[in-house]
Design a protein around this motif. Structure first.
Motif, mmCIF file in Angstrom:
data_model
loop_
_atom_site.group_PDB
_atom_site.id
_atom_site.type_symbol
_atom_site.label_atom_id
_atom_site.label_comp_id
_atom_site.label_asym_id
_atom_site.label_seq_id
_atom_site.Cartn_x
_atom_site.Cartn_y
_atom_site.Cartn_z
ATOM 1 N N UNK A 266 0.809 -1.218 0.000
ATOM 2 C CA UNK A 266 0.000 0.000 0.000
ATOM 3 C C UNK A 266 0.844 1.270 0.000
ATOM 4 N N UNK A 267 2.092 1.172 0.469
ATOM 5 C CA UNK A 267 2.980 2.335 0.476
ATOM 6 C C UNK A 267 3.645 2.568 -0.881
ATOM 7 N N UNK A 268 3.374 1.703 -1.853
ATOM 8 C CA UNK A 268 3.962 1.719 -3.197
ATOM 9 C C UNK A 268 5.362 1.103 -3.159
ATOM 10 N N UNK A 269 5.516 -0.014 -3.833
ATOM 11 C CA UNK A 269 6.745 -0.813 -3.741
ATOM 12 C C UNK A 269 7.807 -0.327 -4.717
ATOM 13 N N UNK A 270 9.056 -0.390 -4.265
ATOM 14 C CA UNK A 270 10.203 0.057 -5.037
ATOM 15 C C UNK A 270 11.313 -0.984 -4.990
ATOM 16 N N UNK A 271 12.215 -0.919 -5.971
ATOM 17 C CA UNK A 271 13.422 -1.732 -5.905
ATOM 18 C C UNK A 271 14.355 -1.183 -4.850
ATOM 19 N N UNK A 272 14.802 0.052 -5.050
ATOM 20 C CA UNK A 272 15.518 0.809 -4.019
ATOM 21 C C UNK A 272 14.574 1.857 -3.443
ATOM 22 N N UNK A 273 14.511 1.961 -2.136
ATOM 23 C CA UNK A 273 13.956 3.145 -1.489
ATOM 24 C C UNK A 273 15.030 3.653 -0.549
ATOM 25 N N UNK A 274 15.342 4.924 -0.642
ATOM 26 C CA UNK A 274 16.435 5.453 0.163
ATOM 27 C C UNK A 274 16.073 6.822 0.725
ATOM 28 N N UNK A 275 16.248 6.961 2.041
ATOM 29 C CA UNK A 275 15.991 8.204 2.769
ATOM 30 C C UNK A 275 17.195 8.515 3.651
ATOM 31 N N UNK A 276 17.366 9.790 3.939
ATOM 32 C CA UNK A 276 18.277 10.128 5.030
ATOM 33 C C UNK A 276 17.548 9.867 6.355
ATOM 34 N N UNK A 277 16.432 10.508 6.538
ATOM 35 C CA UNK A 277 15.420 10.193 7.539
ATOM 36 C C UNK A 277 14.225 11.047 7.146
ATOM 37 N N UNK A 278 13.146 10.940 7.840
ATOM 38 C CA UNK A 278 11.965 11.750 7.521
ATOM 39 C C UNK A 278 11.938 12.987 8.421
ATOM 40 N N UNK A 279 12.064 14.212 7.898
ATOM 41 C CA UNK A 279 11.984 14.634 6.495
ATOM 42 C C UNK A 279 13.331 14.749 5.790
ATOM 43 N N UNK A 280 14.426 14.415 6.455
ATOM 44 C CA UNK A 280 15.734 14.456 5.804
ATOM 45 C C UNK A 280 16.582 15.644 6.153
ATOM 46 N N UNK A 281 15.991 16.682 6.702
ATOM 47 C CA UNK A 281 16.733 17.869 7.116
ATOM 48 C C UNK A 281 16.234 18.296 8.498
ATOM 49 N N UNK A 282 17.046 19.001 9.290
ATOM 50 C CA UNK A 282 18.398 19.444 8.930
ATOM 51 C C UNK A 282 19.400 18.284 8.960
ATOM 52 N N UNK A 283 20.527 18.527 8.344
ATOM 53 C CA UNK A 283 21.616 17.554 8.375
ATOM 54 C C UNK A 283 22.908 18.309 8.645
ATOM 55 N N UNK A 284 23.041 18.729 9.862
ATOM 56 C CA UNK A 284 24.156 19.591 10.250
ATOM 57 C C UNK A 284 25.118 18.935 11.219
ATOM 58 N N UNK A 285 24.686 17.848 11.860
ATOM 59 C CA UNK A 285 25.512 17.239 12.890
ATOM 60 C C UNK A 285 25.486 17.999 14.195
ATOM 61 N N UNK A 286 24.780 19.124 14.248
ATOM 62 C CA UNK A 286 24.718 19.974 15.440
ATOM 63 C C UNK A 286 23.337 20.615 15.453
ATOM 64 N N UNK A 287 22.852 21.142 16.562
ATOM 65 C CA UNK A 287 23.540 21.243 17.845
ATOM 66 C C UNK A 287 23.440 19.987 18.698
ATOM 67 N N UNK A 288 22.583 19.037 18.323
ATOM 68 C CA UNK A 288 22.462 17.828 19.122
ATOM 69 C C UNK A 288 23.170 16.675 18.445
ATOM 70 N N UNK A 289 23.436 15.648 19.213
ATOM 71 C CA UNK A 289 24.136 14.469 18.705
ATOM 72 C C UNK A 289 23.397 13.875 17.503
#
Length: 483
Positions: A266-289
């Motif tokens: 039901x989520x729609x099937x893919x060969x590859x599905x790739x995320x950084x995470x949901x929603x994917x940003x921010x991606x700064x490494x800071x201010x938290x671990x």
């Protein structure tokens, strides 16, 4: 030479016979005395926490009743040829926690099998949980606040995973089959377990020759970590074949998927599905671990993903949803794919979101030696508005760049790929290429694929015309196998 008196000789032979009988009796006793409590079918029950080193042997069959946790500091060893079944009623699953070790090293002739407890002919997607391994390698979300999917939180570590050791070693998985896994543990979304789930698993771990069949969710999913793998098989999965999230940065070579075009999620099937995470940003490494870094940036090479040589499936058929994309790359992922072939999806490459497109522009995402065949829409730009917006034409220009050797092949020209006549046979496939196949040459091992992990073969896809690495250990008809 001295002769032994006849009476003495008879006594000696009788003693030897007695000793032999006694040894046989001991062996028979050892063979019939189970290593623990059994169910009505004589299968040794595994349940709760395994808190001391344990060895599972091929002379016994085992059944997982509920989630079974191998705890920190404990090693679970599994002999070649051992069969472990997952209980449907109690939603059996095997979870290797952080700091625990699994040594499941089968052989080509005697693979280790995780399968359904149901009788042949009655097995189904999601009969049991699956195999889950948690390690202490980096992920890109806060460690103690991030828990395993599917409600796997009742173990000693509460479902936690990840750490700071990229070379962490969770053991070995080699010549292993995982069948009919993927049970939903709760009614919440994303509560299914995958066939093989790798949570923050480190590069010291060995993953090689693994087949996942009839999984009720994703066949393989990586949540962060650095583990590498070779020779993976996804067979008749329900949702995605190869799903990568939360900063996974490992390398994979030689992987094949064969789908049943009637069944998708039901989520729609893919060969590859790739995320950084949901929603994917921010991606700064800071201010938290672990705030979004490292980016999800695995590198795949020599992958073959097949749905159909006929018309790509559109809409919901016998499953719960539709097929979508051969590659759905979204939410700031930086995944790279080399020397691979995708056949029979409605869409080919779907690049989703301006942050993902930015990773293309900075050369973090690399795609080369890739063939998209028999697709209704080979290239698509999705969910990109405002600053950094891009178009289908932009993605096509990038995909067709000089030296990449990427290609789009129509259904009318599918024969140029030289696929085997049994390529799409769901119970007895043969993926070896014909001698005229265009895929036998043209591999590209530049950029991220120049890494020494990758064997620098000449062909694209998981197979050439002679080396069938599936022989001897895989099973494409587990529904009718008696274990």
């Amino acid at each position: 030479m001295k002769r032994i008196p006849r009476l003495l000789l008879m006594l000696m032979l009788a003693g030897a016979a007695t000793a032999t009988t006694s040894c046989n009796d001991d062996n028979d006793t050892a063979a019939v005395n189970p290593s623990g409590p059994t169910d009505a079918q004589g299968r040794v029950i595994l349940q709760g926490n395994i808190t001391a080193n344990r060895k599972l042997v091929a002379s016994e069959k085992y059944i997982l009743q509920g989630p079974v946790y191998v705890t920190r500091g404990v090693t679970l060893e599994i002999e070649p040829g051992t069969v472990i079944m997952g209980d449907r009623t109690n939603k059996g699953a095997l979870i290797i926690e952080r700091g625990a070790i699994i040594r499941a090293e089968g052989t080509k002739e005697r693979p280790i099998v995780f399968t359904s407890s149901q009788a042949p002919g009655t097995r189904n997607y999601g009969d049991w949980g699956g195999l889950i391994i948690a390690g202490e390698a980096p992920i890109n979300r806060p460690l103690e606040a991030t828990k395993m999917e599917g409600g796997i939180t009742s173990g000693p570590q509460g479902g936690a995973f990840g750490g700071t050791n990229p070379t962490d070693n969770s053991g070995i998985i080699r010549y292993v089959r995982i069948e009919f896994a993927g049970v939903p543990l709760t009614s919440e979304p994303n509560s299914e377990i995958n066939g093989l789930t790798l949570y923050g698993v480190g590069s010291g771990t060995t993953i090689d020759y693994v087949q996942v069949s009839y999984c009720g969710d994703d066949s393989f999913e990586w949540f962060g970590g650095t583990v590498n793998a070779k020779h993976l098989v996804a067979h008749r999965g329900w949702d995605d074949d190869f799903d990568t999230d939360l900063g996974f940065t490992g390398k994979i070579q030689y992987a094949v998927s064969l789908r049943d075009p009637q069944y998708a999620d039901q989520s729609s099937s893919n060969g590859f599905e790739s995320d950084n995470y949901n929603p994917g940003t921010p991606a700064t490494g800071a201010p938290t671990e672990n705030n979004g870094l490292p980016l999800t940036a695995p590198v795949f090479s020599n992958v073959s993903i097949f749905v159909t040589g006929g018309a790509p499936p559109v809409g919901t058929l016998s499953g719960s949803g539709p097929y979508q994309s051969a590659m759905h790359l979204r939410r700031n992922t930086s995944l790279s794919v080399f020397n691979s072939v995708f056949v029979g999806y409605p869409e080919g490459l779907r690049l989703d979101g301006t942050t993902t497109w930015a990773n293309v522009q900075n050369n973090g995402m690399q795609i080369a030696g890739v063939t998209l065949a028999n697709m209704n829409t080979p290239i698509r730009a999705a969910a990109n508005t405002g600053t950094g917006a891009f178009t289908d034409a932009d993605v096509q220009t990038w995909f067709n760049g000089t030296g990449k050797n990427n290609a789009v092949v129509t259904q009318a020209n599918l024969g140029t790929l030289g696929l085997n006549t049994n390529n799409f046979n769901l119970t007895a496939p043969n993926f070896l290429l014909s001698s005229s196949s265009s895929l036998l040459t043209g591999a590209v091992f530049t950029g991220k694929a120049a890494d020494s992990f990758f064997e620098k073969v000449t062909y694209r896809g998981a197979f050439n015309g002679s080396d069938n690495w599936l022989q001897g250990w895989t099973n494409f008809d587990p529904q009718n196998t008696t274990y």
